[in-house]
Design an enzyme around this catalytic site. Sequence first.
Site, PDB file in Angstrom:
ATOM      1  N   CYS A   2      45.410  31.124  48.855  1.00 29.33           N
ATOM      2  CA  CYS A   2      46.487  30.581  49.682  1.00 29.33           C
ATOM      3  C   CYS A   2      46.108  29.173  50.150  1.00 29.33           C
ATOM      4  O   CYS A   2      45.005  28.941  50.625  1.00 29.33           O
ATOM      5  CB  CYS A   2      46.821  31.408  50.902  1.00 29.33           C
ATOM      6  SG  CYS A   2      47.443  33.043  50.516  1.00 29.33           S
ATOM      7  N   ARG A  27      45.018  27.107  44.713  1.00 32.87           N
ATOM      8  CA  ARG A  27      44.557  28.188  45.585  1.00 32.87           C
ATOM      9  C   ARG A  27      45.443  29.434  45.500  1.00 32.87           C
ATOM     10  O   ARG A  27      45.121  30.473  46.075  1.00 32.87           O
ATOM     11  CB  ARG A  27      44.504  27.717  47.039  1.00 32.87           C
ATOM     12  CG  ARG A  27      43.576  26.561  47.268  1.00 32.87           C
ATOM     13  CD  ARG A  27      43.580  26.142  48.712  1.00 32.87           C
ATOM     14  NE  ARG A  27      42.882  27.101  49.530  1.00 32.87           N
ATOM     15  CZ  ARG A  27      41.590  27.060  49.810  1.00 32.87           C
ATOM     16  NH1 ARG A  27      40.864  26.081  49.333  1.00 32.87           N
ATOM     17  NH2 ARG A  27      41.036  27.982  50.558  1.00 32.87           N
ATOM     18  N   TRP A  75      48.696  33.278  47.369  1.00 27.39           N
ATOM     19  CA  TRP A  75      48.091  34.253  46.456  1.00 27.39           C
ATOM     20  C   TRP A  75      48.290  35.590  47.144  1.00 27.39           C
ATOM     21  O   TRP A  75      47.736  35.840  48.218  1.00 27.39           O
ATOM     22  CB  TRP A  75      46.606  33.966  46.242  1.00 27.39           C
ATOM     23  CG  TRP A  75      45.993  34.830  45.188  1.00 27.39           C
ATOM     24  CD1 TRP A  75      46.018  34.622  43.841  1.00 27.39           C
ATOM     25  CD2 TRP A  75      45.265  36.053  45.389  1.00 27.39           C
ATOM     26  NE1 TRP A  75      45.358  35.637  43.193  1.00 27.39           N
ATOM     27  CE2 TRP A  75      44.887  36.530  44.119  1.00 27.39           C
ATOM     28  CE3 TRP A  75      44.913  36.788  46.514  1.00 27.39           C
ATOM     29  CZ2 TRP A  75      44.167  37.704  43.932  1.00 27.39           C
ATOM     30  CZ3 TRP A  75      44.205  37.957  46.334  1.00 27.39           C
ATOM     31  CH2 TRP A  75      43.831  38.407  45.056  1.00 27.39           C
ATOM     32  N   ASN A 101      46.490  32.454  55.717  1.00 33.06           N
ATOM     33  CA  ASN A 101      45.600  32.776  54.601  1.00 33.06           C
ATOM     34  C   ASN A 101      44.622  33.822  55.114  1.00 33.06           C
ATOM     35  O   ASN A 101      44.062  33.643  56.193  1.00 33.06           O
ATOM     36  CB  ASN A 101      44.849  31.507  54.174  1.00 33.06           C
ATOM     37  CG  ASN A 101      43.767  31.785  53.149  1.00 33.06           C
ATOM     38  OD1 ASN A 101      43.822  32.778  52.428  1.00 33.06           O
ATOM     39  ND2 ASN A 101      42.780  30.905  53.080  1.00 33.06           N
ATOM     40  N   GLY A 102      44.425  34.911  54.381  1.00 32.43           N
ATOM     41  CA  GLY A 102      43.491  35.938  54.818  1.00 32.43           C
ATOM     42  C   GLY A 102      44.174  37.286  54.904  1.00 32.43           C
ATOM     43  O   GLY A 102      45.249  37.490  54.337  1.00 32.43           O
ATOM     44  N   GLU A 485      29.011  34.131  30.658  1.00 32.32           N
ATOM     45  CA  GLU A 485      29.893  33.056  31.138  1.00 32.32           C
ATOM     46  C   GLU A 485      30.950  32.724  30.077  1.00 32.32           C
ATOM     47  O   GLU A 485      32.122  32.517  30.401  1.00 32.32           O
ATOM     48  CB  GLU A 485      29.028  31.835  31.496  1.00 32.32           C
ATOM     49  CG  GLU A 485      29.786  30.587  31.909  1.00 32.32           C
ATOM     50  CD  GLU A 485      30.666  30.744  33.142  1.00 32.32           C
ATOM     51  OE1 GLU A 485      30.612  31.780  33.810  1.00 32.32           O
ATOM     52  OE2 GLU A 485      31.445  29.816  33.410  1.00 32.32           O
ATOM     53  N   LYS A 489      34.991  33.055  30.766  1.00 33.17           N
ATOM     54  CA  LYS A 489      35.937  31.940  30.575  1.00 33.17           C
ATOM     55  C   LYS A 489      37.094  32.373  29.670  1.00 33.17           C
ATOM     56  O   LYS A 489      38.245  32.053  29.917  1.00 33.17           O
ATOM     57  CB  LYS A 489      35.231  30.728  29.951  1.00 33.17           C
ATOM     58  CG  LYS A 489      34.371  29.934  30.885  1.00 33.17           C
ATOM     59  CD  LYS A 489      35.188  29.072  31.800  1.00 33.17           C
ATOM     60  CE  LYS A 489      34.710  28.933  33.207  1.00 33.17           C
ATOM     61  NZ  LYS A 489      34.121  29.897  34.005  1.00 33.17           N
ATOM     62  N   GLU A 492      39.480  34.919  31.514  1.00 31.78           N
ATOM     63  CA  GLU A 492      40.345  34.374  32.563  1.00 31.78           C
ATOM     64  C   GLU A 492      41.358  33.367  32.035  1.00 31.78           C
ATOM     65  O   GLU A 492      42.432  33.232  32.601  1.00 31.78           O
ATOM     66  CB  GLU A 492      39.530  33.791  33.722  1.00 31.78           C
ATOM     67  CG  GLU A 492      38.735  32.553  33.410  1.00 31.78           C
ATOM     68  CD  GLU A 492      38.024  31.992  34.652  1.00 31.78           C
ATOM     69  OE1 GLU A 492      36.934  31.448  34.481  1.00 31.78           O
ATOM     70  OE2 GLU A 492      38.557  32.096  35.762  1.00 31.78           O
ATOM     71  N   HIS A 508      22.227  49.770  21.349  1.00 31.83           N
ATOM     72  CA  HIS A 508      22.320  50.877  22.310  1.00 31.83           C
ATOM     73  C   HIS A 508      23.771  51.209  22.626  1.00 31.83           C
ATOM     74  O   HIS A 508      24.039  51.879  23.623  1.00 31.83           O
ATOM     75  CB  HIS A 508      21.530  50.530  23.578  1.00 31.83           C
ATOM     76  CG  HIS A 508      20.099  50.244  23.281  1.00 31.83           C
ATOM     77  ND1 HIS A 508      19.183  51.230  22.968  1.00 31.83           N
ATOM     78  CD2 HIS A 508      19.419  49.067  23.174  1.00 31.83           C
ATOM     79  CE1 HIS A 508      18.003  50.684  22.712  1.00 31.83           C
ATOM     80  NE2 HIS A 508      18.129  49.367  22.828  1.00 31.83           N
ATOM     81  N   LYS A 611      41.696  29.948  43.009  1.00 30.61           N
ATOM     82  CA  LYS A 611      40.364  29.405  43.267  1.00 30.61           C
ATOM     83  C   LYS A 611      40.043  29.682  44.736  1.00 30.61           C
ATOM     84  O   LYS A 611      40.953  29.779  45.555  1.00 30.61           O
ATOM     85  CB  LYS A 611      40.380  27.898  43.004  1.00 30.61           C
ATOM     86  CG  LYS A 611      39.025  27.369  42.609  1.00 30.61           C
ATOM     87  CD  LYS A 611      39.137  26.026  41.997  1.00 30.61           C
ATOM     88  CE  LYS A 611      37.779  25.481  41.614  1.00 30.61           C
ATOM     89  NZ  LYS A 611      37.222  26.170  40.437  1.00 30.61           N
TER      90      LYS A 611
HETATM   91  C1  F6R Z   1      35.352  31.551  37.100  1.00 28.77           C
HETATM   92  C2  F6R Z   1      35.360  31.192  38.506  1.00 28.77           C
HETATM   93  C3  F6R Z   1      35.013  32.236  39.502  1.00 28.77           C
HETATM   94  C4  F6R Z   1      34.134  31.648  40.629  1.00 28.77           C
HETATM   95  C5  F6R Z   1      33.889  32.700  41.710  1.00 28.77           C
HETATM   96  C6  F6R Z   1      32.980  32.188  42.807  1.00 28.77           C
HETATM   97  O1  F6R Z   1      35.657  30.462  36.280  1.00 28.77           O
HETATM   98  O2  F6R Z   1      35.654  30.093  38.859  1.00 28.77           O
HETATM   99  O3  F6R Z   1      34.380  33.319  38.902  1.00 28.77           O
HETATM  100  O4  F6R Z   1      32.944  31.198  40.077  1.00 28.77           O
HETATM  101  O5  F6R Z   1      35.102  33.095  42.263  1.00 28.77           O
HETATM  102  O6  F6R Z   1      33.544  31.084  43.451  1.00 28.77           O
HETATM  103  P1  F6R Z   1      32.678  30.128  44.358  1.00 28.77           P
HETATM  104  O7  F6R Z   1      31.693  29.452  43.489  1.00 28.77           O
HETATM  105  O8  F6R Z   1      33.655  29.198  44.980  1.00 28.77           O
HETATM  106  O9  F6R Z   1      31.985  31.004  45.377  1.00 28.77           O
END
Ligand code: F6R
Length: 616
Positions: A2, A27, A75, A101-102, A485, A489, A492, A508, A611
Amino acid sequence: MCGIVGYVGGQCALDVVLAGLRRLEYRGYDSAGVAVLADGGLAAARKAGKLANLEKELADRPIPSGPTGIGHTRWATHGGPTDANAHPHLDNAGRVAVVHNGIIENFAELREELAGRGHRLTSETDTEVVAHLLAESFSSCGDLAEAMRQVCRRLEGAFTLVAVHADDPDVVVGARRNSPLVVGVGDGENFLASDVAAFIAHTREAIELGQDQVVELRREGVVVTGFDGAPADDVRRYHVDWDASAAEKGGYDYFMLKEIAEQPKAVADTLLGRIDAGGALLLDEVRIPAAELREVDKVVIVACGTAYHAGLIAKYAIEHWTRIPCETELASEFRYRDPILDHRTLVIAISQSGETMDTLMALRHAREQGARVLAICNTNGSTIPRESDAVLYTHAGPEVAVASTKAFLTQLVACYLVALYLGQVRGTKWGDEVRSVVHDLARIAREVEEVLETMEPVRELARSLADQNTVLFLGRHVGYPVALEGALKLKELAYMHAEGFAAGELKHGPIALIEKDVPVVVVVPSPRGRSVLHDKIVSNIQEIRARGARTIVIAERGDEAVRPYADHLVEIPVTPVLLQPLVATVPLQVFACELATARGNEVDQPRNLAKSVTVE
Ligand code: F6R
């Protein structure tokens, strides 16, 4: 999670708020809304879906605007992404508007209480209760900041709240507990936002708000108090060291492409001025004396998602260079297993945003148990570094795309620096050894640049795989977190089934997933160093190939042993074994970004994500 904006000043509040929301859309993009005070009343508009839907609504049905306004990009947590659940929420008289937000944990009982007093609540959100409570408190005290303090004392959970009232049109009031809110200090105008990006085009002067504080924003100034009404004595003003252009796409189609391209600079900037002439690491803020670091008998790294993968790689470097046992743990799991921590434990919390609730809760738990906490963070003034004993900032600049790229590489650099520093303080690394690794790190920026210059075949390959359902990723040693990783990527961004495995685990179980033409990306360790590892992964590649897999091999330039088994070979520069993730991850970022584009997905705003995850 948010995005919130508030404005009071001489400009058209609606324009300022909408521009701020555009910068905060990363966000959350389930719905958007605004409320402005104009002509003695309050005008609001809100719409499910992206901000563009709200903008269209405002073009079709314009609302009047004045100098005071608030906005929100959502969000969804409580209640689906509908118009009715979109913020701002208003009281029944339509005089108060609030954005949030929250999560307000005790909203159900408050809702029942309000219904009992005749309030009609029309959404499924937890937020709406706040609008009604604020209206009640304001009608008895006549002061919006005081009303906010009274309401906040009744709320449980995590919240940033920003509100306006039609009877007090020159003021915006904000409050925060466990959720971000910053003040932008302008000239004859002031701003509130979840992130400085919302107001960076107007001012680079900001104030961090502390825990449980209420801020009253007027054109001529800002007053900060605690929820109890006492003036705040810890108000810290700071200058934002990047400008509006850093938060713009700069000619790229997506922020993610821009952020991938910025990695050489981000890596170089994170190294800048870090090691003094004596080889000591210069942290941004340290409240852990070297003597205490010498006493450390265990390191625990806590983080989420991509930051967690950086932590998994850090474990190899920390244990190898310092000989201190190191565990890397998902922050969301950490405190629930009753971890063994004491004053000799060093906890490293890694977070781009500095606001991730799981990581914040993990570090609070660690501190309660007496552990020392070092934060590795990209966001100045955010909660995680504020609550830690020491901070090393990554200098990646603002990361806007939801998928983390440049933050990851800089988190790795920071982890290597911390490992070296611990090694030096504890005498397991000599000054010349530290300098030699720092020298290797200093070369990495150029090597990342080289990788970026050779990515066209990777993009072509990604496009050719747009119709696949599954991609698997294998790695060993530090290549294993890189595989994780790469898979994250792809999940997502491309919404594909992607999984990362330790190549040694293949036999395994996971090898059962291999069938004809399944693409498998293999991150191959350097043939130098622990060459036994290299030989083993070459065997793993042969095993999957024998079962029909299409192998995409990421290997060091000059690694001839893997060439015969690679359907697609991606060559990366030769680096020291432990530093290889800094170059090996880049092709995987490019691969995921291109595949997502080929599938017609929204690269910067993947579905269901946001994010900065500020709820647990
Ligand atoms: C993936 C991604 C998320 C963040 C995770 C932690 O591309 O961006 O997995 O890495 O939400 O976020 P931060 O680093 O802000 O604590």
